[in-house]
Design an enzyme around this catalytic site. Structure first.
Site, PDB file in Angstrom:
ATOM      1  N   GLU A 178      18.626  -5.017 -10.047  1.00 51.10           N
ATOM      2  CA  GLU A 178      17.475  -5.316  -9.179  1.00 51.10           C
ATOM      3  C   GLU A 178      16.560  -4.122  -9.012  1.00 51.10           C
ATOM      4  O   GLU A 178      16.952  -2.979  -9.224  1.00 51.10           O
ATOM      5  CB  GLU A 178      17.957  -5.776  -7.815  1.00 51.10           C
ATOM      6  CG  GLU A 178      19.095  -4.970  -7.197  1.00 51.10           C
ATOM      7  CD  GLU A 178      18.876  -3.492  -7.085  1.00 51.10           C
ATOM      8  OE1 GLU A 178      17.795  -3.097  -6.590  1.00 51.10           O
ATOM      9  OE2 GLU A 178      19.784  -2.722  -7.484  1.00 51.10           O
ATOM     10  N   GLU A 321      18.696  -1.197 -10.760  1.00 51.79           N
ATOM     11  CA  GLU A 321      18.052  -1.631 -12.010  1.00 51.79           C
ATOM     12  C   GLU A 321      19.037  -2.280 -12.975  1.00 51.79           C
ATOM     13  O   GLU A 321      18.657  -2.652 -14.076  1.00 51.79           O
ATOM     14  CB  GLU A 321      17.374  -0.467 -12.753  1.00 51.79           C
ATOM     15  CG  GLU A 321      16.275   0.232 -11.997  1.00 51.79           C
ATOM     16  CD  GLU A 321      15.653   1.391 -12.786  1.00 51.79           C
ATOM     17  OE1 GLU A 321      16.028   1.609 -13.963  1.00 51.79           O
ATOM     18  OE2 GLU A 321      14.796   2.081 -12.215  1.00 51.79           O
TER      19      GLU A 321
END
Lengths: 358, 358
Positions: A178, A321
């Protein structure tokens, strides 16, 4: 439990992983040319992936990181040292290939898909972005629910569709990650709600909050819990009141991966909060999850207990990420390929232990 | 210290890694599009590899595992549950591609070189074996030195040549591994000699010794230490009396990698014993070593202290063959490629922390 037909049919498809198959895989490991159990946790990984796929010839050749980006209304409370515009700027960076996840996905040979789950600022036009925004950022959960129940369902089913599409396209290992300025605040609020632990013990510095920022973050979480906790009747309401669109999408990914019998690597703190939510919908989801790495966030450990997984890596990373999930892909691949590709004592004419020395 | 001219010139080439360069690399990390230090240990790895290679554009694209096989006279003491013939059988398995290291090297994209450093049994003719035996196995160190000083020097310089050749051929990351029935006994004896710890605390089950086998193993080590310890005047004599040919070769690899400014991944317990020996020859070797993984052997922790490294992985592996070193290669690659391949805040137009929100 929700009455939404899409969510119901998603949940209805989830089955347990067959424990008897794991036992059979364990027996198979003993035939391979290595001392018993000498590949350690790689053996557990391979046995479970074999059982998930229901075959002694599992494959995780094609792996995909699903990276969901979204913004958070709680940023209005000053909970993050970075401006909210950074979410969109980082999405642009992902699309140009300049972020850590781009590099690590390339190193490990994983596909990378960037999904706008609800970014507040404009993202410059660029190839490769999947635009699936639920809204342009959540509301500030200190004053109202982060999103509606309908939006929570939309985020979950969107994430599940992404998982389904990946499996349909041939991926046999997924990773979730994310990007969202403010999302450690949402994840800490969810962790407190999931565990009953006080905000102070599950709230960390995130991307690097200083002392004042950390105090604002804890205060925001405490106010949000005071406002919403009495109304939370299950994981959907919890997501709606305290979550984020990328968290809902990752939760949906976990449900979708389980529904399609696909192993899934959970990244760090925020992704594990999504995984823990998914486990509230159906505890059998645990069987499909692998915790990629140990985050430095204090709320991570109780979430790992909820998903019942021990991290594969511990490299003090706290970037998100999907970087941790990506870095764990070679570990899962090595585990699975050793299981399928090694010779047996018999086929290689290697003496098994305790054979008489000639 | 030894007077052998080959060893002297090898040691004369070793220099410290430049601490000022590491500091410069640390400053460079702050410009990359990630929160400060959020890649955790990956950042330390990249900074050190940059300093080892003396460039802000380090590369570890080409990586090679050097796997040395040899036999051990101490097997006569019944220290291992596998017959000694398994060393040669496993070398044949490596050459056919059926062992764990073959699979894992392929998964991580590493070259694999198999070296006969002194196997006792005949190895079937096969492509790809480097035949550099020092002798057909060591002597039983319970009754005499495992090898002569000349053999110890030959093993070290052979290993150093393998490292040098790999670097000359373009490898920028090496990994060392071993195969040798009985070599955890030798490694435990060396660990006791290096640390002064009692045999009982540095001797484990190895490939899976049962209680009786473990008692024989400890007894053999205690007798060997009683016989040889008074005569040990340095690392060369320690290797000669208590070591093995593959251990000497791996020690030489560490020295050779340092002499040629190449990063080297040390595998598990036995490889770390070789690394610890290399550090006795020159403590600056530490700067070039990375501990790939934590072994389950009890003697590993004190050896890690000697080489001054914390393991990158902890997956309860205890196989050897360089499998842990191979599995750590993607971690080092991800670290180095993030350092060289990520965008900066300036180049990507990403707002740095604490910038005013627009």
């Amino acid at each position: 439990m929700p009455a939404d037909p899409r969510l119901d049919s998603l949940l209805a498809a989830i089955q347990s992983v067959d424990g008897a198959f794991i036992e059979k895989a364990r027996a198979r490991q003993l035939e391979l040319t290595k001392p018993p159990a000498s590949l350690g946790r790689l053996e557990e990984i391979a046995n479970r992936v074999a059982a998930i796929q229901g075959t002694f010839c599992p494959s995780v050749d094609r792996a995909r990181i699903l990276l969901f980006a979204a913004d958070h209304g709680v940023c209005a409370e000053g909970v993050n040292p970075y401006p909210q515009a950074v979410t969109a700027q980082m999405v642009a960076n992902f699309l140009r290939g300049g972020a850590a996840i781009n590099v690590i996905a390339r190193v490990v040979g994983a596909e990378l898909e960037i999904v706008d789950a609800g970014v507040a600022y404009d993202i410059p036009a660029a190839e490769g972005l999947l635009r699936r925004p639920i809204a342009r950022g959540t509301k500030n959960f200190c004053v109202e629910p982060a999103m509606s129940r309908e939006q929570a369902i939309a985020a979950i089913t969107m994430g599940a569709e992404m998982a389904e599409r990946a499996v349909t396209e041939g991926c046999r290992l997924l990773g979730i990650g994310e990007m969202g300025i403010g999302n450690t605040t949402a994840a800490s609020a969810l962790t407190a709600a999931l565990t009953g632990l006080p905000a102070v013990s599950v709230t960390g510095v995130g991307t690097g909050a200083d002392d004042a920022c950390l105090l604002r973050k804890r205060s925001a979480i405490e106010r949000a819990l005071a406002l919403h906790a009495p109304c939370i009747d299950g994981p959907l309401e919890m997501l709606a009141r305290l979550g984020g669109f990328e968290i809902g999408a990752m939760c949906g990914c976990c449900l979708g991966a389980a529904a399609h019998r696909c192993a899934l690597l959970v990244d760090g703190f925020i992704a594990t909060a999504a995984g823990a939510l998914a486990v509230q919908f159906d505890p059998r989801v645990k069987d499909y999850l692998f915790a990629a790495h140990r985050s430095t966030e204090p709320g991570h450990a109780p979430l790992l207990q909820i998903i019942g997984q021990r991290p594969l890596l511990d490299l003090e990373m706290r970037l998100g990420e999907g970087t941790g999930a990506a870095l764990a892909i070679p570990v899962v691949r090595a585990a699975v390929e050793a299981f399928t590709g090694m010779a047996t004592f018999a086929s290689a004419s290697v003496s098994d232990r305790d054979a008489a020395a000639s």
